[in-house]
Design a protein around this motif. Structure first.
Motif, PDB file in Angstrom:
ATOM      1  N   ILE A   1       0.847  -1.208   0.000  1.00 39.09           N
ATOM      2  CA  ILE A   1       0.000   0.000   0.000  1.00 39.09           C
ATOM      3  C   ILE A   1       0.874   1.247   0.000  1.00 39.09           C
ATOM      4  O   ILE A   1       0.599   2.218  -0.709  1.00 39.09           O
ATOM      5  CB  ILE A   1      -0.956  -0.028   1.202  1.00 39.09           C
ATOM      6  CG1 ILE A   1      -1.981  -1.159   0.998  1.00 39.09           C
ATOM      7  CG2 ILE A   1      -1.663   1.306   1.374  1.00 39.09           C
ATOM      8  CD1 ILE A   1      -2.818  -1.458   2.215  1.00 39.09           C
ATOM      9  N   PHE A   2       1.944   1.214   0.782  1.00 40.23           N
ATOM     10  CA  PHE A   2       2.863   2.361   0.811  1.00 40.23           C
ATOM     11  C   PHE A   2       3.500   2.582  -0.558  1.00 40.23           C
ATOM     12  O   PHE A   2       3.605   3.711  -1.028  1.00 40.23           O
ATOM     13  CB  PHE A   2       3.940   2.146   1.889  1.00 40.23           C
ATOM     14  CG  PHE A   2       4.928   3.265   1.967  1.00 40.23           C
ATOM     15  CD1 PHE A   2       4.559   4.504   2.462  1.00 40.23           C
ATOM     16  CD2 PHE A   2       6.240   3.081   1.519  1.00 40.23           C
ATOM     17  CE1 PHE A   2       5.471   5.548   2.521  1.00 40.23           C
ATOM     18  CE2 PHE A   2       7.151   4.121   1.577  1.00 40.23           C
ATOM     19  CZ  PHE A   2       6.773   5.351   2.083  1.00 40.23           C
ATOM     20  N   LEU A   3       3.926   1.506  -1.214  1.00 41.89           N
ATOM     21  CA  LEU A   3       4.496   1.627  -2.565  1.00 41.89           C
ATOM     22  C   LEU A   3       3.451   2.135  -3.551  1.00 41.89           C
ATOM     23  O   LEU A   3       3.767   2.911  -4.461  1.00 41.89           O
ATOM     24  CB  LEU A   3       5.065   0.281  -3.022  1.00 41.89           C
ATOM     25  CG  LEU A   3       6.313  -0.195  -2.296  1.00 41.89           C
ATOM     26  CD1 LEU A   3       6.686  -1.606  -2.741  1.00 41.89           C
ATOM     27  CD2 LEU A   3       7.465   0.772  -2.512  1.00 41.89           C
ATOM     28  N   GLY A   4       2.207   1.713  -3.370  1.00 39.68           N
ATOM     29  CA  GLY A   4       1.115   2.225  -4.201  1.00 39.68           C
ATOM     30  C   GLY A   4       0.926   3.721  -4.017  1.00 39.68           C
ATOM     31  O   GLY A   4       0.696   4.461  -4.983  1.00 39.68           O
ATOM     32  N   LEU A   5       1.050   4.166  -2.771  1.00 37.76           N
ATOM     33  CA  LEU A   5       0.952   5.597  -2.484  1.00 37.76           C
ATOM     34  C   LEU A   5       2.093   6.358  -3.146  1.00 37.76           C
ATOM     35  O   LEU A   5       1.881   7.423  -3.740  1.00 37.76           O
ATOM     36  CB  LEU A   5       0.959   5.833  -0.968  1.00 37.76           C
ATOM     37  CG  LEU A   5       0.895   7.277  -0.503  1.00 37.76           C
ATOM     38  CD1 LEU A   5      -0.414   7.918  -0.931  1.00 37.76           C
ATOM     39  CD2 LEU A   5       1.070   7.350   1.002  1.00 37.76           C
ATOM     40  N   LEU A   6       3.294   5.818  -3.066  1.00 42.83           N
ATOM     41  CA  LEU A   6       4.448   6.461  -3.708  1.00 42.83           C
ATOM     42  C   LEU A   6       4.282   6.519  -5.223  1.00 42.83           C
ATOM     43  O   LEU A   6       4.576   7.540  -5.859  1.00 42.83           O
ATOM     44  CB  LEU A   6       5.741   5.725  -3.352  1.00 42.83           C
ATOM     45  CG  LEU A   6       6.239   5.879  -1.925  1.00 42.83           C
ATOM     46  CD1 LEU A   6       7.516   5.057  -1.724  1.00 42.83           C
ATOM     47  CD2 LEU A   6       6.491   7.332  -1.596  1.00 42.83           C
ATOM     48  N   ALA A   7       3.802   5.418  -5.824  1.00 41.80           N
ATOM     49  CA  ALA A   7       3.612   5.385  -7.274  1.00 41.80           C
ATOM     50  C   ALA A   7       2.530   6.374  -7.704  1.00 41.80           C
ATOM     51  O   ALA A   7       2.678   7.072  -8.703  1.00 41.80           O
ATOM     52  CB  ALA A   7       3.253   3.970  -7.723  1.00 41.80           C
ATOM     53  N   THR A   8       1.454   6.442  -6.939  1.00 43.00           N
ATOM     54  CA  THR A   8       0.377   7.389  -7.242  1.00 43.00           C
ATOM     55  C   THR A   8       0.887   8.819  -7.123  1.00 43.00           C
ATOM     56  O   THR A   8       0.594   9.660  -7.972  1.00 43.00           O
ATOM     57  CB  THR A   8      -0.818   7.157  -6.296  1.00 43.00           C
ATOM     58  OG1 THR A   8      -1.278   5.819  -6.444  1.00 43.00           O
ATOM     59  CG2 THR A   8      -1.954   8.109  -6.599  1.00 43.00           C
ATOM     60  N   SER A   9       1.644   9.099  -6.088  1.00 41.94           N
ATOM     61  CA  SER A   9       2.203  10.446  -5.897  1.00 41.94           C
ATOM     62  C   SER A   9       3.157  10.819  -7.027  1.00 41.94           C
ATOM     63  O   SER A   9       3.146  11.953  -7.514  1.00 41.94           O
ATOM     64  CB  SER A   9       2.944  10.532  -4.566  1.00 41.94           C
ATOM     65  OG  SER A   9       2.060  10.299  -3.504  1.00 41.94           O
ATOM     66  N   ALA A  10       3.991   9.876  -7.436  1.00 40.11           N
ATOM     67  CA  ALA A  10       4.936  10.144  -8.531  1.00 40.11           C
ATOM     68  C   ALA A  10       4.196  10.408  -9.840  1.00 40.11           C
ATOM     69  O   ALA A  10       4.541  11.344 -10.574  1.00 40.11           O
ATOM     70  CB  ALA A  10       5.884   8.960  -8.703  1.00 40.11           C
ATOM     71  N   LEU A  11       3.179   9.617 -10.111  1.00 38.92           N
ATOM     72  CA  LEU A  11       2.398   9.824 -11.324  1.00 38.92           C
ATOM     73  C   LEU A  11       1.702  11.179 -11.291  1.00 38.92           C
ATOM     74  O   LEU A  11       1.680  11.910 -12.287  1.00 38.92           O
ATOM     75  CB  LEU A  11       1.372   8.705 -11.497  1.00 38.92           C
ATOM     76  CG  LEU A  11       0.490   8.784 -12.741  1.00 38.92           C
ATOM     77  CD1 LEU A  11       1.350   8.715 -14.004  1.00 38.92           C
ATOM     78  CD2 LEU A  11      -0.530   7.665 -12.726  1.00 38.92           C
ATOM     79  N   PHE A  12       1.168  11.518 -10.139  1.00 39.84           N
ATOM     80  CA  PHE A  12       0.487  12.800 -10.003  1.00 39.84           C
ATOM     81  C   PHE A  12       1.461  13.965 -10.147  1.00 39.84           C
ATOM     82  O   PHE A  12       1.128  14.990 -10.739  1.00 39.84           O
ATOM     83  CB  PHE A  12      -0.227  12.868  -8.660  1.00 39.84           C
ATOM     84  CG  PHE A  12      -1.143  14.031  -8.545  1.00 39.84           C
ATOM     85  CD1 PHE A  12      -2.287  14.117  -9.316  1.00 39.84           C
ATOM     86  CD2 PHE A  12      -0.854  15.057  -7.673  1.00 39.84           C
ATOM     87  CE1 PHE A  12      -3.120  15.196  -9.217  1.00 39.84           C
ATOM     88  CE2 PHE A  12      -1.685  16.144  -7.567  1.00 39.84           C
ATOM     89  CZ  PHE A  12      -2.825  16.214  -8.340  1.00 39.84           C
ATOM     90  N   ALA A  13       2.676  13.821  -9.633  1.00 40.99           N
ATOM     91  CA  ALA A  13       3.691  14.877  -9.759  1.00 40.99           C
ATOM     92  C   ALA A  13       4.036  15.123 -11.221  1.00 40.99           C
ATOM     93  O   ALA A  13       4.281  16.259 -11.629  1.00 40.99           O
ATOM     94  CB  ALA A  13       4.939  14.502  -8.970  1.00 40.99           C
ATOM     95  N   VAL A  14       4.048  14.068 -12.019  1.00 39.91           N
ATOM     96  CA  VAL A  14       4.326  14.209 -13.453  1.00 39.91           C
ATOM     97  C   VAL A  14       3.158  14.898 -14.158  1.00 39.91           C
ATOM     98  O   VAL A  14       3.347  15.777 -14.997  1.00 39.91           O
ATOM     99  CB  VAL A  14       4.609  12.828 -14.085  1.00 39.91           C
ATOM    100  CG1 VAL A  14       4.658  12.911 -15.594  1.00 39.91           C
ATOM    101  CG2 VAL A  14       5.898  12.256 -13.534  1.00 39.91           C
ATOM    102  N   LEU A  15       1.939  14.516 -13.800  1.00 42.65           N
ATOM    103  CA  LEU A  15       0.751  15.061 -14.468  1.00 42.65           C
ATOM    104  C   LEU A  15       0.382  16.463 -13.999  1.00 42.65           C
ATOM    105  O   LEU A  15      -0.388  17.153 -14.665  1.00 42.65           O
ATOM    106  CB  LEU A  15      -0.443  14.124 -14.246  1.00 42.65           C
ATOM    107  CG  LEU A  15      -0.328  12.741 -14.859  1.00 42.65           C
ATOM    108  CD1 LEU A  15      -1.538  11.908 -14.502  1.00 42.65           C
ATOM    109  CD2 LEU A  15      -0.156  12.836 -16.370  1.00 42.65           C
ATOM    110  N   ARG A  16       0.933  16.897 -12.879  1.00 41.46           N
ATOM    111  CA  ARG A  16       0.583  18.188 -12.292  1.00 41.46           C
ATOM    112  C   ARG A  16       0.826  19.363 -13.239  1.00 41.46           C
ATOM    113  O   ARG A  16       0.116  20.362 -13.190  1.00 41.46           O
ATOM    114  CB  ARG A  16       1.388  18.364 -11.006  1.00 41.46           C
ATOM    115  CG  ARG A  16       1.076  19.612 -10.258  1.00 41.46           C
ATOM    116  CD  ARG A  16       1.829  19.689  -8.983  1.00 41.46           C
ATOM    117  NE  ARG A  16       3.268  19.660  -9.233  1.00 41.46           N
ATOM    118  CZ  ARG A  16       4.180  19.408  -8.318  1.00 41.46           C
ATOM    119  NH1 ARG A  16       3.814  19.148  -7.097  1.00 41.46           N
ATOM    120  NH2 ARG A  16       5.454  19.414  -8.620  1.00 41.46           N
TER     121      ARG A  16
END
Length: 170
Positions: free
Chosen positions: A54-69
């Motif tokens: 779940i923590f890795l999922g949170l990191l992956a989601t955050s990284a994807l969102f940082a790119v799309l921001r």
């Protein structure tokens, strides 16, 4: 950093905010389940592996969102995040700014006027009515009267965070 208030369509902002929130929640759910499944299938069942997934999922989601921001369709979201950041920064100085307004400090008047306009705009963008709190309304009217007495414009659409350095945080 100078920040300028902009006009954005409230319906468009709320629609995009809802869509992005659901997409982020879905991504977190999928990534969290995927990483948990991969970890537990590789290393065996363990509560810690599920939590790590779940923590890795949170990191992956955050990284994807940082790119799309930085995408153009995220303009309204970026604007609101920056507005919230500046309003939060100002709120740390509110007691000092309020005292300075009583001394007819024009910089404090400008910052508090911007703060009131920003909070009102944020409430409207989120589909809420501006604050009807009597203290809030009284402060807004007091600032408006001070600005009129000093011959200042009733609106302040820009804020420079460097202006806060003249005031000590309380």
């Amino acid at each position: 950093m100078v920040f300028t208030l902009e006009q954005h369509d409230t319906h468009s902002y709320r629609r995009k905010a809802r869509m992005i929130s659901f997409a982020m929640a879905g991504q977190l759910l999928i990534f969290g389940m995927l990483f948990s499944m991969l970890l537990t299938s590789t290393f065996g069942n363990s509560l810690w592996l599920y939590a790590l997934g779940i923590f890795l999922g949170l990191l992956a989601t955050s990284a994807l969102f940082a790119v799309l921001r930085e995408r153009p369709w995220m303009t309204e979201m970026r604007y609101v995040w920056q507005l919230k950041q500046h309003l939060s920064q100002i709120s740390g100085y509110l007691p000092t700014l309020r005292r300075a307004v009583d001394d007819d400090n024009k910089a404090a008047l400008n910052i508090l006027t911007f703060y009131h306009q920003g909070v009102t705009q944020l409430a409207e963008l989120n589909g809420r009515s501006p604050s009807q709190d009597t203290v809030w309304v009284a402060e807004a009217n007091h600032i408006k009267a001070k600005r009129e007495a000093l011959g200042l414009s009733p609106r302040v659409d820009t804020f420079d965070s460097q202006d806060l350095h003249a005031f000590k945080r309380s």
